[in-house]
Enzyme design. Structure first.
Site, short mmCIF file in Angstrom:
data_model
loop_
_atom_site.label_atom_id
_atom_site.label_comp_id
_atom_site.label_asym_id
_atom_site.label_seq_id
_atom_site.Cartn_x
_atom_site.Cartn_y
_atom_site.Cartn_z
N LYS A 138 -2.50 8.37 2.65
CA LYS A 138 -3.78 9.07 2.87
C LYS A 138 -4.92 8.08 3.05
CE LYS A 138 -3.22 11.15 -1.07
NZ LYS A 138 -1.82 10.75 -1.39
N GLN B 102 -3.39 12.67 -4.52
CA GLN B 102 -2.06 13.19 -4.85
C GLN B 102 -1.45 13.93 -3.65
OE1 GLN B 102 -4.67 13.89 -7.57
NE2 GLN B 102 -4.16 11.78 -7.94
N ASP C 1 1.05 9.32 -2.27
CA ASP C 1 1.37 8.02 -1.66
C ASP C 1 1.90 8.14 -0.23
OD1 ASP C 1 0.65 6.85 -4.10
OD2 ASP C 1 2.70 7.01 -4.87
N GLY D 168 -4.15 6.07 -6.04
CA GLY D 168 -4.17 4.65 -5.69
C GLY D 168 -3.95 4.55 -4.19
N HIS D 169 -4.95 4.04 -3.49
CA HIS D 169 -4.87 3.99 -2.03
C HIS D 169 -5.00 2.55 -1.56
CE1 HIS D 169 -6.92 8.14 -2.60
NE2 HIS D 169 -5.63 8.22 -2.80
P1 GDP Z 1 -1.97 7.11 -0.58
O1 GDP Z 1 -1.97 7.21 -2.06
O2 GDP Z 1 -1.52 8.35 0.09
O3 GDP Z 1 -3.27 6.60 -0.04
O4 GDP Z 1 -0.87 6.02 -0.21
P2 GDP Z 1 -0.69 4.58 -0.91
O5 GDP Z 1 -1.74 3.68 -0.39
O6 GDP Z 1 -0.55 4.72 -2.38
O7 GDP Z 1 0.75 4.19 -0.38
C1 GDP Z 1 1.02 4.04 0.97
C2 GDP Z 1 1.49 2.58 1.21
O8 GDP Z 1 2.05 2.49 2.49
C3 GDP Z 1 0.34 1.60 1.20
O9 GDP Z 1 0.81 0.37 0.69
C4 GDP Z 1 -0.05 1.46 2.67
O10 GDP Z 1 -0.59 0.19 2.97
C5 GDP Z 1 1.29 1.62 3.32
N1 GDP Z 1 1.28 2.26 4.64
C6 GDP Z 1 0.46 3.24 5.11
N2 GDP Z 1 0.83 3.62 6.35
C7 GDP Z 1 1.91 2.86 6.66
C8 GDP Z 1 2.77 2.80 7.79
O11 GDP Z 1 2.64 3.53 8.77
N3 GDP Z 1 3.80 1.89 7.76
C9 GDP Z 1 4.01 1.08 6.68
N4 GDP Z 1 5.03 0.24 6.72
N5 GDP Z 1 3.21 1.11 5.59
C10 GDP Z 1 2.19 2.00 5.58
P1 IMO Z 2 -2.19 9.19 -4.72
O1 IMO Z 2 -3.58 9.73 -4.47
C1 IMO Z 2 1.69 9.61 -6.61
C2 IMO Z 2 1.83 11.63 -10.49
C3 IMO Z 2 2.20 10.79 -11.68
C4 IMO Z 2 2.92 11.83 -12.52
C5 IMO Z 2 2.09 13.08 -12.27
C6 IMO Z 2 1.04 13.37 -13.33
O2 IMO Z 2 -2.12 7.70 -4.77
O3 IMO Z 2 -1.22 9.81 -3.79
P2 IMO Z 2 -1.32 12.31 -13.91
O4 IMO Z 2 -1.70 10.92 -14.31
O5 IMO Z 2 -2.00 12.77 -12.66
O6 IMO Z 2 -1.44 13.31 -15.01
O7 IMO Z 2 0.27 12.22 -13.58
O8 IMO Z 2 1.44 12.89 -11.03
N1 IMO Z 2 0.68 11.13 -9.69
C7 IMO Z 2 0.81 10.52 -8.50
N2 IMO Z 2 1.91 10.19 -7.80
N3 IMO Z 2 0.47 9.38 -6.09
C8 IMO Z 2 -0.63 9.74 -6.76
O9 IMO Z 2 -1.88 9.66 -6.22
C9 IMO Z 2 -0.50 10.31 -8.04
N4 IMO Z 2 -1.37 10.75 -8.98
C10 IMO Z 2 -0.63 11.25 -9.97
O10 IMO Z 2 3.05 9.73 -11.31
O11 IMO Z 2 4.21 12.07 -12.00
MG MG Z 3 -1.21 6.25 -3.73
#
Ligand code: GDP
Ligand code: IMO
Ligand code: MG
Length: 429
Positions: free
Chosen positions: A16, A223, A13, A40-41
């Site tokens: 990416k 991840q 999270d 989850g992106h």
């Molecule tokens: P990922 O799993 O690495 O793709 O990240 P996620 O999408 O799960 O979580 C990142 C969250 O931060 C998302 O809700 C993005 O919209 C948000 N986000 C990404 N870059 C920035 C940033 O520079 N500033 C802020 N405030 N939010 C951001």
């Molecule tokens: P993105 O791509 C954050 C965490 C779960 C749990 C552990 C194992 O959005 O960054 P799993 O279901 O993979 O067996 O769970 O890994 N986890 C993540 N945490 N971002 C993710 O993906 C994750 N994918 C798995 O919360 O701790």
């Molecule tokens: Mg994510």
């Protein structure tokens, strides 16, 4: 070589998806090489928000996208995601999405087992996403998996199903669950096969050809390094290798294909699920980071645990993953903090150490050593150039570079696609 590999350098999270979507305008193809729909992106483009789990994040721009063999694919989740994103106007046809025909499937029995184990683990649970990721990877390594290519030969799948069901039925019996309903599983597979097969290809050939033609490839990790099954906070990890070294095996390419390794790094730290987290702030600081950063999981909706930036962890992640440069995200979330802390080392048994020890018990015991720096006046939100950043925010970024021994290539200052500062183009090497 001109390729770029994006990986998370913390616990996932890091942002990416936003960075991959941004970089995808410079890429000819985007490739997922591990993980599954546990990812989850969130991508924000103008007033549209896209949530992706399994589809490569280049898909929103229409960049050709590949799901590599290193991914575990839930075909029903794939269908639901393609339909969801089609409703937002993004067409996912076999011209833009290619799925490796040797990719193992996540079946409903994997989801069942994931949930049964978590429910039975009490306080020791991992806090998985319950998507069946771990059980599906176990079956792949155990040589019991049903793969995408099997969907084209379901009349011959009985011997594979025998192996798979014998294994799962024994496990299910231990949880007082009935044996697998084979007829139902087979009919579900027959039904979904028609949807998946048009996308299925020997994608390694397409990628090999793209490489010969000098096409620019963008590998998208899911991840983060601290969730890597070898290098993460084991056993509180996911079941795949999330480090950049996985690109080759997870896509069907050689180790040199990875190119520039871009580690995505949040300006503070978050984690979902259980496990050690040395700089966690279970107080108003953590709450403020969570609220300002909207730290709720895209996949499960769980609140993310929040804490200060941990330079020890990111330095280690950068080393084990061979990070060339980082994208520092969510800098804007730190706007308004009077003082900001950075963890520079750990205290363990009276000694200062500069790495995370391998044992979970030690990981839970280390005490962070902090350095405190002044926050900045004004806002970084939406900045698109260095010149727009307050001097003290730049100082924070420079201090992070120094501590993690890696240069910053990009800075992100809001969820919006274009609120991004380019310092060094990763595609330029
Ligand atoms: P990922 O799993 O690495 O793709 O990240 P996620 O999408 O799960 O979580 C990142 C969250 O931060 C998302 O809700 C993005 O919209 C948000 N986000 C990404 N870059 C920035 C940033 O520079 N500033 C802020 N405030 N939010 C951001
Ligand atoms: P993105 O791509 C954050 C965490 C779960 C749990 C552990 C194992 O959005 O960054 P799993 O279901 O993979 O067996 O769970 O890994 N986890 C993540 N945490 N971002 C993710 O993906 C994750 N994918 C798995 O919360 O701790
Ligand atoms: Mg994510």
């Amino acid at each position: 070589m001109g390729n770029v590999t994006v990986i998370g350098a913390q616990w996932g999270d890091e942002g990416k998806g936003k960075i991959v979507d941004w970089l995808a305008s410079r890429a000819d193809v985007v490739v997922r090489f591990q993980g599954g729909h546990n990812a989850g992106h969130t991508l924000v483009v103008g007033d549209q928000t896209y949530k992706l789990s399994l589809l490569p994040s280049g898909i929103v721009r229409g960049t050709p996208s590949v799901i590599g063999n290193g991914v575990v694919l839930d075909p029903w989740a794939l269908k639901a995601e393609i339909e969801r994103i089609a409703a937002q106007g993004v067409e996912v046809t076999p011209d833009v999405l290619m799925i490796a025909d040797n990719c193992p499937l996540i079946l409903p029995i994997h989801r069942d087992l994931d949930a049964l184990r978590e429910d039975a683990s009490g306080a020791g649970k991992i806090g998985t996403t319950r998507r069946g990721i771990g059980p599906a990877y176990e079956d792949k390594v155990g040589r019991r998996a049903i793969r995408v290519c099997d969907l084209a030969k379901l009349d011959d799948v009985a011997p594979l199903l025998d192996r798979l069901c014998a294994h799962h039925d024994a496990l299910r019996a231990g949880f007082n669950e009935p044996p697998i309903d084979r007829e139902r599983l087979l009919s579900d597979l027959r039904e979904i096969a028609g949807f998946v097969l048009p996308y299925a290809r020997p994608v390694w050939r397409d990628l090999d050809q793209a490489l010969q033609q000098g096409r620019k490839m963008l590998f998208e990790g899911a991840q983060g390094v601290l969730l890597d099954v070898d290098h993460g906070t084991y056993p509180f990890v996911t079941s795949s290798n999330t480090v950049a070294g996985t690109t080759g095996s997870g896509a069907g390419m050689g180790p040199r294909a990875a190119g520039f390794v871009l580690g995505i790094v949040k300006a503070y730290t978050t984690r979902v699920g259980s496990g050690p987290f040395p700089t966690e702030q279970e107080n108003e600081v953590g709450q403020r980071l969570g609220e300002r950063g909207h730290e709720f999981g895209t996949v499960t909706g769980r609140s993310r645990r929040c804490g200060w930036f941990d330079a020890v962890l990111v330095r280690q992640a950068a080393a084990v993953s061979g990070v060339t440069g980082i994208a520092l995200t969510k800098l804007d979330v730190l706007d308004g903090f009077e003082t900001i802390r950075i963890c520079t080392g750990y205290r363990l048994d009276g000694e200062i150490i500069d790495y995370l020890p391998a044992h979970a018990a030690d990981q839970a015991r280390v005490e962070p050593v902090y350095e405190e720096i002044e926050g900045w006046p004004g806002s970084t939100q939406g900045a698109r150039s260095w010149a727009e950043l307050p001097a003290r925010a730049i100082k924070y970024v420079r201090r992070i570079e120094e501590l993690i021994r890696c240069p910053v290539a990009l800075v992100s200052t809001s969820p919006q696609r274009d609120d991004t500062i380019l310092v060094r183009d990763p595609f330029a090497g």
